[in-house]
Design a protein around this motif. Sequence first.
Motif, PDB file in Angstrom:
ATOM      1  N   GLN A 158      -7.720  -1.929   4.770  1.00  0.00           N
ATOM      2  CA  GLN A 158      -7.199  -2.889   5.398  1.00  0.00           C
ATOM      3  C   GLN A 158      -6.965  -2.575   6.848  1.00  0.00           C
ATOM      4  N   ARG A 191      -5.217   1.980   2.792  1.00  0.00           N
ATOM      5  CA  ARG A 191      -4.686   1.629   4.158  1.00  0.00           C
ATOM      6  C   ARG A 191      -5.883   1.523   5.067  1.00  0.00           C
ATOM      7  N   ARG A 220      -6.905   3.621  12.930  1.00  0.00           N
ATOM      8  CA  ARG A 220      -6.523   2.541  12.657  1.00  0.00           C
ATOM      9  C   ARG A 220      -7.488   1.421  13.324  1.00  0.00           C
ATOM     10  N   GLU A 258       3.028  -2.380   4.444  1.00  0.00           N
ATOM     11  CA  GLU A 258       2.605  -3.783   4.944  1.00  0.00           C
ATOM     12  C   GLU A 258       1.516  -4.253   3.732  1.00  0.00           C
ATOM     13  N   VAL A 272       0.711  -1.160  -0.030  1.00  0.00           N
ATOM     14  CA  VAL A 272      -0.002  -0.023  -0.129  1.00  0.00           C
ATOM     15  C   VAL A 272       0.673   1.230  -0.042  1.00  0.00           C
ATOM     16  N   SER A 273       2.152   1.190   0.207  1.00  0.00           N
ATOM     17  CA  SER A 273       3.035   2.306   0.268  1.00  0.00           C
ATOM     18  C   SER A 273       3.442   2.647  -1.298  1.00  0.00           C
ATOM     19  N   LEU A 293      -5.099  -0.674   8.323  1.00  0.00           N
ATOM     20  CA  LEU A 293      -3.815  -0.241   8.712  1.00  0.00           C
ATOM     21  C   LEU A 293      -3.666   1.317   8.751  1.00  0.00           C
TER      22      LEU A 293
END
Length: 408
Positions: free
Chosen positions: A83, A80, A173, A394, A13-14, A85
């Motif tokens: 998910q 993110r 999160r 991640e 995802v980054s 995150l």
Amino acid sequence: MTTVAAAPVELDVSDPPHFPALDALRAVGALAVLVTHVAFWSGDYGRHGYAGTLLSRLDVGVAIFFVLSGFLLSRPYLARAAQTLPPPSTRSYLWRRFLRITPVYVVAALLALALLDDNADLGAPTWATTLLLGNTFVDPLPPAGLTHMWSLAVEVCFYLLLPLLMLAATGRRGRGLSTARVVTVLVAMTAVTAWWHLHGADWADTWTGGAPGQWLPGYLSWFAAGIGLALVHVLATRGSATARRLLAPGRQAGACWTLAGALLLVAATPLAGPTVLVAPTTAESLTKNLLYTAIGVLLVLPALVADERSGFGRAFGHPLARRLGVVSYSLFAFHLLVLHAVMAVTGWQVFSANGPLLLLASLAGSLVLAEVGYRVLEVPAMRLKRLVPPRRAEPIVATTATSGTTER
């Protein structure tokens, strides 16, 4: 055609998916802005009736930029959140934004302030305000050669606001991605824009010497449109049938662009206000803003689902088109300086220049400066992004069939 969902694949995802056609779309936005400024300087706005008004409406290029920014910058947050995150690192995000815009802007500003005769009498306070992109908050107009930078100031304000918007849209999160929550934020952004055009800008004008009509609240709807596209795209990659249906019209690029052209024709009527130098009514201002919002969505949507084998995909994926997109920021930043130079060399007067020749000369000079700016300023600056690394990657799970892009 029915789209069959692909098997889940892991992605980082980054490292968000790349959308090649978006590079060329940046070029479309930058060239539209250049053409509309040339048409204004040459006087073609007023010499060609409806066609001249249509040239004035090519300032829709700014809307394209803002929709793109909303999409590209919000998507990592939404992906993110989907998910559960943590969001992207704010420090890294702001550092990258700083590197992306500052070197080119500072050089363009210094050149304009130092070289243009119209800026010869400006003092140190104005120089400082200009270098900090603060002109629209305290002055009716930025200095000569930099009048287009109001839109960059709006971009910077959006950059600063985005982490808070994403916090409001996604929460912290562990809560996942709530479509209703994101949509509520987008509705609120659009409502702020509507209020600003109808009442807010006039209210702010009573207590500021700046230009409230060129502040972020008046353009939140354009960014909201981009965030909405990002939401749909993220949901589509996670298998949402509704989101896939919303993306499906983008596969008919010709239809989307034709409809966008039709809306631009509507925007060139009195419904969206006068052509030049006369302030629109509040209703006309809002109408133009909403029309540009729709045009921005219609132009960006096909680029998100472009098939590289289609005519649209081949055209927008062509190396030349993508290169123009890569250098589009420098093209945008320096093109008014080139316009000033061309007018000075030719001796043409504002509103009486030869439009086609002015366009050719300005485009050629701007392309040269854009390439130099990209190589000399942008590339070295972006190498510094490693000094503030992003949050550790991640893995998440998504599907790729619906978007036509490879996510890795």
